[in-house]
Every structure is written in structure tokens, then in C-alpha cells.
Design an enzyme around this catalytic site. Structure first.
Site, PDB file in Angstrom:
ATOM      1  N   ASP A  77       0.813  -1.226   0.000  1.00 33.64           N
ATOM      2  CA  ASP A  77       0.000   0.000   0.000  1.00 33.64           C
ATOM      3  C   ASP A  77       0.843   1.272   0.000  1.00 33.64           C
ATOM      4  O   ASP A  77       0.298   2.376   0.077  1.00 33.64           O
ATOM      5  CB  ASP A  77      -0.919   0.027   1.234  1.00 33.64           C
ATOM      6  CG  ASP A  77      -2.250  -0.698   1.005  1.00 33.64           C
ATOM      7  OD1 ASP A  77      -2.662  -0.820  -0.164  1.00 33.64           O
ATOM      8  OD2 ASP A  77      -2.855  -1.127   2.001  1.00 33.64           O
ATOM      9  N   ARG A 102       0.626  -1.723   7.670  1.00 31.08           N
ATOM     10  CA  ARG A 102       1.153  -0.486   7.075  1.00 31.08           C
ATOM     11  C   ARG A 102       2.088   0.290   8.007  1.00 31.08           C
ATOM     12  O   ARG A 102       2.627   1.327   7.592  1.00 31.08           O
ATOM     13  CB  ARG A 102      -0.002   0.428   6.628  1.00 31.08           C
ATOM     14  CG  ARG A 102      -0.903  -0.173   5.549  1.00 31.08           C
ATOM     15  CD  ARG A 102      -1.776   0.875   4.863  1.00 31.08           C
ATOM     16  NE  ARG A 102      -0.996   1.801   4.051  1.00 31.08           N
ATOM     17  CZ  ARG A 102      -1.491   2.885   3.456  1.00 31.08           C
ATOM     18  NH1 ARG A 102      -2.767   3.171   3.582  1.00 31.08           N
ATOM     19  NH2 ARG A 102      -0.721   3.688   2.744  1.00 31.08           N
ATOM     20  N   ARG A 148      -9.711   5.623  10.974  1.00 31.07           N
ATOM     21  CA  ARG A 148      -8.258   5.514  10.993  1.00 31.07           C
ATOM     22  C   ARG A 148      -7.633   6.501  11.991  1.00 31.07           C
ATOM     23  O   ARG A 148      -7.092   6.100  13.013  1.00 31.07           O
ATOM     24  CB  ARG A 148      -7.681   5.729   9.600  1.00 31.07           C
ATOM     25  CG  ARG A 148      -8.185   4.731   8.552  1.00 31.07           C
ATOM     26  CD  ARG A 148      -7.666   3.340   8.795  1.00 31.07           C
ATOM     27  NE  ARG A 148      -8.119   2.367   7.815  1.00 31.07           N
ATOM     28  CZ  ARG A 148      -7.523   2.101   6.667  1.00 31.07           C
ATOM     29  NH1 ARG A 148      -6.435   2.741   6.312  1.00 31.07           N
ATOM     30  NH2 ARG A 148      -8.009   1.166   5.867  1.00 31.07           N
ATOM     31  N   HIS A 177     -11.296   7.050   4.870  1.00 36.85           N
ATOM     32  CA  HIS A 177     -10.387   8.192   4.988  1.00 36.85           C
ATOM     33  C   HIS A 177     -11.147   9.432   4.540  1.00 36.85           C
ATOM     34  O   HIS A 177     -11.956   9.360   3.603  1.00 36.85           O
ATOM     35  CB  HIS A 177      -9.174   8.049   4.045  1.00 36.85           C
ATOM     36  CG  HIS A 177      -8.035   7.250   4.582  1.00 36.85           C
ATOM     37  ND1 HIS A 177      -7.278   6.418   3.774  1.00 36.85           N
ATOM     38  CD2 HIS A 177      -7.480   7.169   5.813  1.00 36.85           C
ATOM     39  CE1 HIS A 177      -6.318   5.850   4.500  1.00 36.85           C
ATOM     40  NE2 HIS A 177      -6.424   6.288   5.740  1.00 36.85           N
ATOM     41  N   CYS A 271      -5.157   9.564  -3.327  1.00 38.24           N
ATOM     42  CA  CYS A 271      -4.407   8.665  -2.429  1.00 38.24           C
ATOM     43  C   CYS A 271      -2.965   8.496  -2.889  1.00 38.24           C
ATOM     44  O   CYS A 271      -2.065   8.256  -2.076  1.00 38.24           O
ATOM     45  CB  CYS A 271      -5.045   7.297  -2.379  1.00 38.24           C
ATOM     46  SG  CYS A 271      -6.704   7.248  -1.711  1.00 38.24           S
TER      47      CYS A 271
HETATM   48  N1  ARG Z   1      -5.363   0.023   1.148  1.00 37.39           N
HETATM   49  C1  ARG Z   1      -5.093   1.320   1.692  1.00 37.39           C
HETATM   50  C2  ARG Z   1      -5.646   1.396   3.100  1.00 37.39           C
HETATM   51  O1  ARG Z   1      -6.708   0.882   3.335  1.00 37.39           O
HETATM   52  C3  ARG Z   1      -5.664   2.383   0.846  1.00 37.39           C
HETATM   53  C4  ARG Z   1      -5.269   3.762   1.253  1.00 37.39           C
HETATM   54  C5  ARG Z   1      -5.895   4.817   0.447  1.00 37.39           C
HETATM   55  N2  ARG Z   1      -5.340   6.069   0.720  1.00 37.39           N
HETATM   56  C6  ARG Z   1      -6.017   7.207   0.936  1.00 37.39           C
HETATM   57  N3  ARG Z   1      -5.355   8.318   1.054  1.00 37.39           N
HETATM   58  N4  ARG Z   1      -7.309   7.187   1.099  1.00 37.39           N
HETATM   59  O2  ARG Z   1      -5.043   1.936   3.980  1.00 37.39           O
END
Ligand code: ARG
Length: 279
Positions: A77, A102, A148, A177, A271
């Protein structure tokens, strides 16, 4: 169209930006941390690379300066550079990720900034996923929480940047997000998908941005809010045709891009793009 929007419409102008991106050399959907990710479904890395290259070239052709960070194997990612930090006035707030998959990205991005000579860096106490949840509008910061970024990070960001931070609560897991539910178009204009927010946050956005573009369910589901604007050009997923038409009527130049492979990980144009704002 209100007189204010009309006034803006006549004066659209792009300003060149400094961007950071990360080539999806190690991209894949290897785990699932948002509802878009289905590791069992096929995903084509070469196609992801080709789509990303087109976005990269597009930014350069529009006059933006794009830096790239070296991708790291095992961090599929990492292509989503927006999550790597938040940079305002040359100050870098590092990212601390919610998911173990991550976490290594945070220090990797922060070292890039250190190596490039950025001097004011903060390794954060609280979880925040960079520009995924922090969006600058003029001299104010809109801050997402709910999935998040920890709400306590909002106070940390306000103290660090010395800018007012407005917290917004996300309630729809598909828009986990802030940058999947809201996009900054200019110093005082945004577009957003109301249903992604709690009733209170929706009311706050209505107070702050009465003339905002509101996205339909279809455009939001096409990830249309995951857009990057330089004040005139708005790069967004090509499937978000309703938003593109509305942007055009407001004097922007919408540019549709196809990032279908990255969408399989729950990400698109914004993203992949981190803005580095100098002091
Ligand atoms: N797979 C990543 C996650 O879930 C995607 C992140 C997407 N990034 C963003 N800026 N919305 O963390």
C-alpha cells in the site's frame, strides 16, 4: 450558482505544486483493511504501474514538480503516498498507521523527508494517516476520524502546525479516509459526500461551506471525491461523470483518470498524491 461561486468561476487559476508519489512496484491486494480490498480477486500489477505512470506524467505535463520515494518490498500500500505524512509550511507531521500491515510506511516516509533536508519533523504520539485524513483548505485543516486517524491526533496536529483543525467524523466504512469523502478544490471551496459523515459533521460542513459541491451516491461510489485540484485542473476518477460536469460548470477543468487497479486496494488519484507545502 451563487454570486460568490460565479466570482470564483471567472478567476480560476492553477498554481504549480510540489508533489510526492510512490511507484506501485510492489503493489498488490495482499490483505484487507477496508471494504474495497478483496485479496482473493485477481489484481494486475503491470496495469497498476501503467495507470500510475499516466498519472505521474499528467502531473508533470500540467506543470507540477513531482518527487518519488523508493517503494519498499512487502509494503503493497506504499503507493498511497497521501498517507505518508502531512506537510504544511514546510513542517512534516509523520504518519502513524492504524493497521500493523502499514506501520512500517510511517518511518519510511519520515526518513525521506529527513534526507531531503526538511528540518521540522514530528513523529506523532497518536495514530494519523497523513493526508488521508488531513486536508488543508486555505489556512484551515479539515481532519477526519472514525476509522483511521485518532481524534486525539487532531489536537496534536493543531498544536504542531499552529492552524485551526476542524474534526469531522466519518461513518461509512467505504469512505474510511477523509480524502475518499471530501476533496479540496481551492482555498475556500470543497466537494464532499454528505452521507459519509455523521449528522453533526455534515452540519459543520454546511456551516463552513454553504456553496460546496455535493456528490451523488454514484459519484462517491466511483471514488470521485478522491481528487486532486491545483485550483483549476481537477484530476479525478473518470467514472465520476456527474462531479466532472458540475466542476466544469464552476469553471474548473476536470481531468478523468483510470486507476482501476489501485481502486482494488481502496485508493485512487488523491491517495497516490502527497502535497509538499513549503514554508
Ligand atoms: N489500502 C489502503 C488502506 O486501506 C488504501 C489507502 C488509500 N489512501 C487514501 N489516502 N485514502 O489503507
Amino acid at each position: 450558482m451563487t454570486p460568490l461561486v460565479d466570482q470564483h468561476r471567472r478567476r480560476r487559476q492553477m498554481t504549480p505544486r510540489h508533489l510526492l508519489m510512490c511507484r506501485p512496484s510492489h503493489f498488490g491486494v495482499e490483505y484487507s483493511i477496508n471494504p474495497w480490498m478483496h485479496p482473493e480477486k485477481p489484481c494486475d500489477r503491470d496495469l497498476a504501474l501503467a495507470q500510475w505512470e499516466r498519472l505521474h506524467e499528467l502531473y508533470a505535463s500540467l506543470g507540477h514538480h513531482v518527487d518519488v520515494i523508493e517503494p519498499i518490498a512487502g509494503l503493497p500500500d506504499m503507493v498511497f503516498a497521501a498517507n505518508g505524512a502531512t506537510v504544511v509550511d514546510g513542517k512534516v507531521l509523520g504518519a502513524r498507521f492504524r493497521h500493523a500491515e502499514r506501520t512500517a510506511e510511517g518511518p519510511a516516509y519520515l526518513s525521506w523527508f529527513r534526507d531531503k533536508g526538511f528540518e521540522t519533523l514530528l513523529w506523532p504520539e497518536f495514530i494519523n494517516e497523513g493526508e488521508g485524513d488531513y486536508l488543508l483548505v486555505g489556512r484551515r485543516i479539515l481532519a477526519g476520524t472514525g476509522f483511521r486517524t485518532d481524534r486525539r491526533s487532531h489536537a496534536e496536529a493543531q498544536e504542531f502546525f499552529g492552524l485551526p483543525v476542524t474534526g469531522l467524523t466519518l461513518v461509512n466504512p467505504s469512505h474510511y479516509h477523509l480524502d475518499t469523502a471530501l476533496s479540496v478544490l481551492s482555498d475556500d471551496e470543497i466537494m464532499y459526500y454528505p452521507d459519509a459523515f455523521s449528522p453533526g459533521s455534515r452540519a459543520v460542513l454546511g456551516e463552513m461551506f454553504p456553496d460546496a459541491v455535493q456528490a451523488s451516491h454514484e459519484d462517491a461510489a466511483a471514488f470521485g471525491l478522491n481528487a486532486f485540484s491545483d485550483g483549476f485542473n481537477v484530476i479525478l476518477p473518470e467514472a465520476a461523470t456527474g462531479l466532472a460536469a458540475e466542476l466544469e460548470s464552476r469553471g474548473f477543468r476536470p481531468i478523468g483518470v483510470d486507476l482501476s487497479e489501485l481502486l482494488k486496494a481502496g485508493g485512487s488519484a488523491k491517495c497516490c498524491t502527497l502535497e509538499l507545502r513549503a514554508s
